[in-house]
Design a protein around this motif. Structure first.
Motif, PDB file in Angstrom:
ATOM      1  N   GLN A  36      -7.636   1.790  -5.917  1.00 56.05           N
ATOM      2  CA  GLN A  36      -7.402   3.159  -5.480  1.00 56.05           C
ATOM      3  C   GLN A  36      -8.608   3.543  -4.625  1.00 56.05           C
ATOM      4  O   GLN A  36      -9.735   3.550  -5.107  1.00 56.05           O
ATOM      5  CB  GLN A  36      -7.274   4.102  -6.674  1.00 56.05           C
ATOM      6  N   LYS A  73       0.827  -1.198   0.000  1.00 52.93           N
ATOM      7  CA  LYS A  73       0.000   0.000   0.000  1.00 52.93           C
ATOM      8  C   LYS A  73       0.869   1.258   0.000  1.00 52.93           C
ATOM      9  O   LYS A  73       1.950   1.279   0.568  1.00 52.93           O
ATOM     10  CB  LYS A  73      -0.902   0.038   1.240  1.00 52.93           C
ATOM     11  N   TYR A  99      -5.861  -4.655  -7.810  1.00 52.68           N
ATOM     12  CA  TYR A  99      -5.256  -3.338  -7.620  1.00 52.68           C
ATOM     13  C   TYR A  99      -6.384  -2.358  -7.372  1.00 52.68           C
ATOM     14  O   TYR A  99      -7.392  -2.364  -8.093  1.00 52.68           O
ATOM     15  CB  TYR A  99      -4.453  -2.935  -8.852  1.00 52.68           C
ATOM     16  N   ASP A 111      -3.415   3.502  -2.505  1.00 48.63           N
ATOM     17  CA  ASP A 111      -3.243   2.590  -3.634  1.00 48.63           C
ATOM     18  C   ASP A 111      -2.770   1.254  -3.074  1.00 48.63           C
ATOM     19  O   ASP A 111      -1.825   1.215  -2.279  1.00 48.63           O
ATOM     20  CB  ASP A 111      -2.209   3.129  -4.623  1.00 48.63           C
ATOM     21  N   ARG A 114      -5.753   9.023   0.039  1.00 50.28           N
ATOM     22  CA  ARG A 114      -5.804   8.121  -1.110  1.00 50.28           C
ATOM     23  C   ARG A 114      -4.855   6.964  -0.838  1.00 50.28           C
ATOM     24  O   ARG A 114      -3.667   7.158  -0.564  1.00 50.28           O
ATOM     25  CB  ARG A 114      -5.397   8.829  -2.397  1.00 50.28           C
TER      26      ARG A 114
END
Length: 244
Positions: free
Chosen positions: A226, A184, A224, A211, A209
């Motif tokens: 966001q 992350k 994956y 990821d 945010r």
């Protein structure tokens, strides 16, 4: 409730204490807007200067927050989230005694670009499921999430994604696969108009945010994502080892 003008305690300090007690008793609930200054002046028998001083202090102390042109609100209690957890949103939320729910904003198949091909160790043009969701806790918007799944590893996933709030449960039940660990990154960004509309907040509100890339026990990248969180609603914790 009128304040005691004969007390040695300043009126603004008395008003601060009263507002704190009313928040504690639930008169003013989490996220609720306080009455207009004029109404508070009449209710407590004080001037606007006194009301503003009390509110300013309570904002600085974290009991309230103000929005330009809209007024003052009771600060919401922040949810705690473990930053390195690999558990699903629904499992973590349910374990905390809250009710999770989700709204699917889009569910489409796209072709992998260079970035996605690199993440999933595939080729550009590979089929990838892009899932865009708004996740709620107790009917309040909590996460805007955009997730990508490699359909070469998870064929026909798009047909099953609506069956459950937890995509991890779908991976386990349908494909016999579950995340083992994740990588992350976290940064703070400002909300644009789109995110502000979904979160029901002002444009420019600060957001976390995250990821994330999730892997199974064989080091295969499964997912994956966001994810965007309002900084006013969540506090991230990090546990790196057990106390001895």
């Amino acid at each position: 409730m009128k304040l005691d003008v004969s007390s040695q305690t300043p009126l603004y300090a008395q008003l601060k204490q009263i507002i704190k007690e009313e928040i504690s008793r639930g008169v003013y609930k989490s996220g609720q807007k306080l009455p207009p200054e004029s109404e508070m002046c009449d209710t407590y028998g004080v001037s606007r200067v006194t009301v503003r001083r009390a509110i300013t202090d309570l904002v600085e102390e974290g009991f309230l927050y103000s929005q330009q042109g809209k007024g003052s609100y009771v600060q919401e209690t922040k949810m705690k989230r473990e930053l390195i957890s690999v558990g699903s949103f629904s499992d973590i939320t349910t374990a905390s005694g809250k009710k999770p729910s989700a709204q699917i904003l889009s569910n489409v198949i796209i072709e992998a670009d260079e970035k996605l091909a690199d993440i999933f160790k595939g080729r550009e043009g590979d089929r990838v499921l892009k899932l865009h969701r708004l996740l709620y806790i107790d009917h309040s918007p909590f996460i805007i999430e955009t997730s990508y799944f490699p359909l070469g590893l998870l064929p026909d996933l798009e047909q099953h994604i609506g069956e459950s709030l937890s995509t991890y449960q779908i991976l386990k039940k349908r494909y016999g696969i579950e995340p083992s660990y994740s990588e992350k990154t976290l940064e703070v960004v400002q909300s644009l108009e789109y995110e502000a509309n979904l979160f029901r907040c002002d444009r420019g509100e600060l957001l976390y945010r995250i990821d994330k890339i999730s892997y199974d026990a064989e080091d295969r990248p499964l997912h994956y994502s966001q994810s965007l969180y309002m900084t006013s609603k969540v506090m991230f914790t990090l546990h790196t080892g057990k106390k001895t």
